[in-house]
Design a protein around this motif. Structure first.
Motif, PDB file in Angstrom:
ATOM      1  N   MET A   1       1.023  -0.629  -0.292  1.00 17.48           N
ATOM      2  CA  MET A   1       0.334   0.046  -0.038  1.00 17.48           C
ATOM      3  C   MET A   1       0.867   1.205  -0.482  1.00 17.48           C
ATOM      4  SD  MET A   1      -2.910   1.266  -0.012  1.00 17.48           S
ATOM      5  CE  MET A   1      -3.109   2.915   0.474  1.00 17.48           C
ATOM      6  N   ARG A   2       1.004   2.032  -1.611  1.00 18.38           N
ATOM      7  CA  ARG A   2       2.135   2.671  -1.409  1.00 18.38           C
ATOM      8  C   ARG A   2       1.443   4.368  -1.676  1.00 18.38           C
ATOM      9  NH1 ARG A   2       6.811   0.583  -5.378  1.00 18.38           N
ATOM     10  NH2 ARG A   2       5.093  -0.166  -5.862  1.00 18.38           N
ATOM     11  N   ASN A   3       1.048   4.878  -0.742  1.00 18.78           N
ATOM     12  CA  ASN A   3       0.082   6.172  -1.606  1.00 18.78           C
ATOM     13  C   ASN A   3       1.222   7.486  -1.708  1.00 18.78           C
ATOM     14  OD1 ASN A   3      -1.845   5.611  -3.315  1.00 18.78           O
ATOM     15  ND2 ASN A   3      -3.651   6.052  -1.877  1.00 18.78           N
ATOM     16  N   GLY A   4       2.255   7.731  -0.748  1.00 22.30           N
ATOM     17  CA  GLY A   4       3.163   8.934  -0.666  1.00 22.30           C
ATOM     18  C   GLY A   4       4.344   8.589   0.019  1.00 22.30           C
ATOM     19  N   TRP A   5       4.582   7.145  -0.832  1.00 24.49           N
ATOM     20  CA  TRP A   5       6.963   6.630  -0.174  1.00 24.49           C
ATOM     21  C   TRP A   5       7.080   7.427  -1.230  1.00 24.49           C
ATOM     22  CZ3 TRP A   5       9.097   4.054  -3.575  1.00 24.49           C
ATOM     23  CH2 TRP A   5       8.495   3.555  -4.772  1.00 24.49           C
TER      24      TRP A   5
ATOM     25  N   ARG B   1     -12.602  -1.076  -7.804  1.00 26.58           N
ATOM     26  CA  ARG B   1     -12.851  -0.536  -8.910  1.00 26.58           C
ATOM     27  C   ARG B   1     -11.648  -1.102  -9.677  1.00 26.58           C
ATOM     28  NH1 ARG B   1     -14.609   5.884  -9.086  1.00 26.58           N
ATOM     29  NH2 ARG B   1     -13.409   5.938  -6.922  1.00 26.58           N
ATOM     30  N   HIS B   2      -9.992  -1.077  -8.937  1.00 31.39           N
ATOM     31  CA  HIS B   2      -8.270  -1.327  -9.166  1.00 31.39           C
ATOM     32  C   HIS B   2      -8.437  -2.300  -9.323  1.00 31.39           C
ATOM     33  CE1 HIS B   2      -8.483   2.909  -7.390  1.00 31.39           C
ATOM     34  NE2 HIS B   2      -8.006   3.172  -8.452  1.00 31.39           N
TER      35      HIS B   2
ATOM     36  N   TYR C   1      -0.983   8.417   6.429  1.00 33.29           N
ATOM     37  CA  TYR C   1      -2.009   8.939   7.547  1.00 33.29           C
ATOM     38  C   TYR C   1      -2.762  10.006   6.411  1.00 33.29           C
ATOM     39  CZ  TYR C   1      -3.889  11.702  10.306  1.00 33.29           C
ATOM     40  OH  TYR C   1      -4.533  12.435  11.569  1.00 33.29           O
ATOM     41  N   GLN C   2      -2.517   9.975   5.068  1.00 34.25           N
ATOM     42  CA  GLN C   2      -3.200  10.778   5.048  1.00 34.25           C
ATOM     43  C   GLN C   2      -4.852   9.672   3.653  1.00 34.25           C
ATOM     44  OE1 GLN C   2      -0.876  13.569   1.848  1.00 34.25           O
ATOM     45  NE2 GLN C   2      -2.720  14.705   2.807  1.00 34.25           N
ATOM     46  N   SER C   3      -4.223   8.498   3.598  1.00 31.64           N
ATOM     47  CA  SER C   3      -4.826   7.538   2.435  1.00 31.64           C
ATOM     48  C   SER C   3      -5.686   6.555   3.964  1.00 31.64           C
ATOM     49  CB  SER C   3      -3.811   6.281   2.345  1.00 31.64           C
ATOM     50  OG  SER C   3      -3.469   6.424   1.492  1.00 31.64           O
ATOM     51  N   ALA C   4      -5.365   6.627   4.813  1.00 31.24           N
ATOM     52  CA  ALA C   4      -5.991   6.261   6.099  1.00 31.24           C
ATOM     53  C   ALA C   4      -7.552   7.191   6.396  1.00 31.24           C
ATOM     54  CB  ALA C   4      -5.610   5.652   7.429  1.00 31.24           C
ATOM     55  N   THR C   5      -6.978   8.784   6.138  1.00 33.89           N
ATOM     56  CA  THR C   5      -8.308   9.428   7.242  1.00 33.89           C
ATOM     57  C   THR C   5      -9.102  10.428   5.904  1.00 33.89           C
ATOM     58  OG1 THR C   5      -6.195  10.949   6.688  1.00 33.89           O
ATOM     59  CG2 THR C   5      -6.529   9.571   8.902  1.00 33.89           C
ATOM     60  N   GLN C   6      -8.644  10.266   4.597  1.00 36.44           N
ATOM     61  CA  GLN C   6      -9.258  10.853   3.742  1.00 36.44           C
ATOM     62  C   GLN C   6      -9.204  10.833   2.499  1.00 36.44           C
ATOM     63  OE1 GLN C   6      -7.865  15.076   4.332  1.00 36.44           O
ATOM     64  NE2 GLN C   6     -10.085  15.390   5.238  1.00 36.44           N
ATOM     65  N   LEU C   7      -7.800   9.816   2.238  1.00 30.98           N
ATOM     66  CA  LEU C   7      -8.044   9.844   0.724  1.00 30.98           C
ATOM     67  C   LEU C   7      -8.533   8.426   0.018  1.00 30.98           C
ATOM     68  CD1 LEU C   7      -3.907  11.862  -0.045  1.00 30.98           C
ATOM     69  CD2 LEU C   7      -6.614  12.753  -0.516  1.00 30.98           C
ATOM     70  N   GLY C   8      -8.182   7.623   1.230  1.00 29.36           N
ATOM     71  CA  GLY C   8      -8.242   5.803   0.525  1.00 29.36           C
ATOM     72  C   GLY C   8      -6.947   5.282   0.390  1.00 29.36           C
ATOM     73  N   GLY C   9      -7.677   5.064  -0.308  1.00 26.87           N
ATOM     74  CA  GLY C   9      -6.376   3.924  -1.241  1.00 26.87           C
ATOM     75  C   GLY C   9      -7.034   3.324  -2.229  1.00 26.87           C
ATOM     76  N   PRO C  10      -6.553   2.332  -3.186  1.00 24.15           N
ATOM     77  CA  PRO C  10      -6.853   1.195  -4.703  1.00 24.15           C
ATOM     78  C   PRO C  10      -7.144  -0.054  -3.635  1.00 24.15           C
ATOM     79  CG  PRO C  10      -4.432   1.544  -4.570  1.00 24.15           C
ATOM     80  CD  PRO C  10      -4.817   2.505  -3.823  1.00 24.15           C
TER      81      PRO C  10
ATOM     82  N   ASP D   1      -3.561  -5.572   3.445  1.00 23.00           N
ATOM     83  CA  ASP D   1      -2.546  -4.834   2.922  1.00 23.00           C
ATOM     84  C   ASP D   1      -3.490  -3.736   2.960  1.00 23.00           C
ATOM     85  OD1 ASP D   1      -1.029  -2.843   0.961  1.00 23.00           O
ATOM     86  OD2 ASP D   1      -1.015  -3.853  -0.183  1.00 23.00           O
ATOM     87  N   VAL D   2      -3.500  -2.312   4.011  1.00 27.83           N
ATOM     88  CA  VAL D   2      -3.862  -1.175   3.826  1.00 27.83           C
ATOM     89  C   VAL D   2      -3.697  -0.552   4.736  1.00 27.83           C
ATOM     90  CG1 VAL D   2      -5.605  -2.557   5.794  1.00 27.83           C
ATOM     91  CG2 VAL D   2      -6.777  -0.679   3.892  1.00 27.83           C
ATOM     92  N   ALA D   3      -4.367   0.827   4.323  1.00 29.45           N
ATOM     93  CA  ALA D   3      -3.372   1.826   4.348  1.00 29.45           C
ATOM     94  C   ALA D   3      -3.481   2.346   6.611  1.00 29.45           C
ATOM     95  CB  ALA D   3      -3.828   3.108   4.263  1.00 29.45           C
ATOM     96  N   THR D   4      -4.488   2.178   7.052  1.00 25.19           N
ATOM     97  CA  THR D   4      -4.648   1.604   8.831  1.00 25.19           C
ATOM     98  C   THR D   4      -3.177   0.646   8.604  1.00 25.19           C
ATOM     99  OG1 THR D   4      -6.474   0.058   7.978  1.00 25.19           O
ATOM    100  CG2 THR D   4      -6.859   2.680   8.345  1.00 25.19           C
ATOM    101  N   ARG D   5      -3.415   0.242   8.563  1.00 26.40           N
ATOM    102  CA  ARG D   5      -1.553  -0.839   8.673  1.00 26.40           C
ATOM    103  C   ARG D   5      -0.607  -0.597   9.112  1.00 26.40           C
ATOM    104  NH1 ARG D   5       1.078  -3.701  10.137  1.00 26.40           N
ATOM    105  NH2 ARG D   5       1.410  -6.087  11.077  1.00 26.40           N
ATOM    106  N   PHE D   6      -1.028   0.804   8.460  1.00 24.45           N
ATOM    107  CA  PHE D   6       0.738   1.205   7.921  1.00 24.45           C
ATOM    108  C   PHE D   6       1.286   2.194   9.258  1.00 24.45           C
ATOM    109  CE2 PHE D   6       0.191  -0.599   4.325  1.00 24.45           C
ATOM    110  CZ  PHE D   6       1.147  -1.554   4.294  1.00 24.45           C
ATOM    111  N   PRO D   7       2.626   2.916   9.392  1.00 23.75           N
ATOM    112  CA  PRO D   7       2.798   4.170   9.737  1.00 23.75           C
ATOM    113  C   PRO D   7       1.698   5.425   9.411  1.00 23.75           C
ATOM    114  CG  PRO D   7       4.468   2.661   9.421  1.00 23.75           C
ATOM    115  CD  PRO D   7       3.455   2.167   8.099  1.00 23.75           C
TER     116      PRO D   7
END
Length: 487
Positions: free
Chosen positions: A1-5, A226-227, A342-351, A368-374
């Motif tokens: 789950m990489r929406n910011g690395w 959808r992804h 953090y942004q994915s887990a709180t507002q942006l969501g993820g694929p 493999d979901v944003a809330t699982r990560f730092p």
């Protein structure tokens, strides 16, 4: 789950510009063909003479309250500044804590349009113009996203990392620089940066005259299904999709055989305490098809996918190259990417990532979901309403917006939409992943129409490269480097 690395110092992607040029010319570029270094900018030893009566731009910049000029060079026909701008951590309490937000400015002329480039994460610090800035021969002001790179408050209050606070950062920047650049202002961004350009416009619609986001996405939930459908059934060639799934199954079946390669990464100084090496391997495998198509043609093609009987070394090298297991899932990479998670887990969501075809081989399904990560120990409550409102506004109200996508990009599955009645348009380019240079390479009459709208919005002519050069201008490779930092 990489929406910011992001990758450290362009480690594998130093040759991205050269690779982009090779791909544009029809050459296939696999992992072994990446150039070790990208060609550097053409530095100028002497500055052009100022127009009669003109005040030096550096003097004007230094007069902006809270702005610090860190560097100033001439390169490729423009003056390139590296800047820090003091911002409030909380725009609702501007008298409170402050932080320095990193920016770069590509100055051509005060009379030229300004392109406001919103980063989704760490700033792309090299002097490379976006496609709109290149086409319009415009100035460009690039702004690092709050909490990323050097733009981190000393005391991290994660609740202040939200789309409104980020949009307010851009609003203050626009207000500060507008007196210096009275021409038309446009905004742009890639991936998460494209989404940031749209949300800034949603909250502050009058800051810029038009917006041209590339691969801006609006995920609906923490796992946007959808992804999953797009990657498994729609993108690319069916045989290639099946080949990727075969590699996934084969890699998971060889966990024990691949363990020495993980240990070799640890011997290089990487650690996997947050996820564990085995879980990191599985997450990288689950995400493999998504990232393969996300950057298809820049670093690999279907011809580079290993066969089922490939060696353990070949399988691991392919996995690590495409899914970036070493940096994306190591403790070091996770720490750098924490603001994005953090942004994915709180507002942006993820694929969402397809797992059903791998279920018998998975040990950590659904994890493999944003809330699982730092960041760890931080409250994360998913709030979808702000992005939902921005999506509705973009679809029905947004004026002078050009959404740019590619049909190979998984992000096109979560694309925004617009209304032509508002002089706004969406293009999904064929055989493309929707990076900068997409507009230059469109077929006619589509290209002529859209560039005509861009020219009218900016109030200046478009400078289109020669056809054989269209995919090789500097902007063609820039988003690859940027996107590897900000998914």
């Amino acid at each position: 789950m990489r929406n910011g690395w992001w990758f450290d110092e362009g480690r594998r992607w130093g040759g991205a510009l050269l690779t982009a040029a090779l791909v544009a010319c029809g050459g296939a570029a696999g992992p072994e063909s990446l150039a070790p270094e990208a060609p550097g900018p053409e530095l100028q030893t002497e500055a052009p003479a100022l127009e009669a009566g003109a005040e030096d731009i550096r003097v004007q910049l230094e007069a902006i309250p809270g702005l610090t000029v860190l560097d100033d060079i001439w390169v490729n026909g423009f003056r390139f500044f590296t800047l820090d701008y003091e911002q409030p951590v909380d725009h609702l309490r501007p008298g409170g804590a402050r932080f320095q937000q990193r920016m770069t400015l590509m100055h051509r002329s005060a009379a030229a349009p300004m392109v406001l480039d919103t980063e989704g994460a760490t700033i792309f610090a090299e002097p490379v113009p976006s496609e709109p800035a290149d086409l319009l021969q415009a100035n460009q002001l690039t702004v690092e996203h709050r909490f990323f790179g050097t733009s981190r408050p000393q005391s991290l209050d994660w609740s202040k990392l939200n789309v409104w606070q980020a949009a307010a950062d851009i609003h203050r920047v626009a207000q500060a620089f507008e007196p210096l650049y009275p021409g038309r202002w446009l905004s742009t961004g890639v991936f998460k940066g494209g989404t940031a350009a749209l949300t800034h416009r949603f909250f502050f619609p009058d800051d810029v005259h038009a917006t041209v986001p590339y691969s801006a996405h609006r995920s609906r939930g923490l796992r946007d299904e959808r992804h999953v459908r797009f990657v498994r059934t729609q993108v690319g060639d069916a045989a290639c999709r099946e080949q990727l799934e075969t590699v996934q199954r084969e890699t998971l079946s060889r966990r024990e055989a691949l363990r020495p390669f993980l240990e070799a990464l640890e011997a290089q100084g990487l650690t996997f305490e947050v996820l564990g090496a085995d879980r990191a391997l599985e997450f990288a495998v689950v995400e493999l098809p998504f990232h393969f198509w996300e950057f298809y043609g820049f670093g690999w093609t279907c011809e580079d996918v290993p066969a089922a009987d490939a060696s353990d070394e070949e399988l691991f090298a392919f996995l690590n190259f495409v899914s970036a297991l070493d940096f994306a899932f190591s403790d070091q990479g996770l720490e750098e990417a924490a603001p994005g998670y953090y942004q994915s887990a709180t507002q942006l969501g993820g694929p969402g990532y397809a797992e059903a075809h791998l279920r018998p081989l998975l040990r950590y399904p659904g994890e493999d979901v944003a809330t699982r990560f730092p960041p760890s120990g931080v409250r994360k409550h998913y709030e979808p309403w702000t992005l939902a409102a921005a999506e509705v506004w973009t679809r029905y109200e947004a004026k002078r917006v050009l959404l740019v996508y590619g049909d190979l990009s998984p992000w096109s599955a979560s694309a925004f939409d617009v209304s032509a009645r508002k002089d706004s348009y969406r293009v999904i380019a064929g055989d493309s992943i929707g990076f900068y240079s997409t507009l230059s390479l469109l077929p006619e009459p589509q290209r002529g129409f859209l560039l005509g709208r861009l020219s009218e919005w900016a109030g200046v002519p478009v400078h289109l490269p020669d056809e054989q050069e269209a995919g090789k201008h500097p902007a063609a490779g820039a988003p690859l480097l940027k996107a590897r930092r900000a998914r």
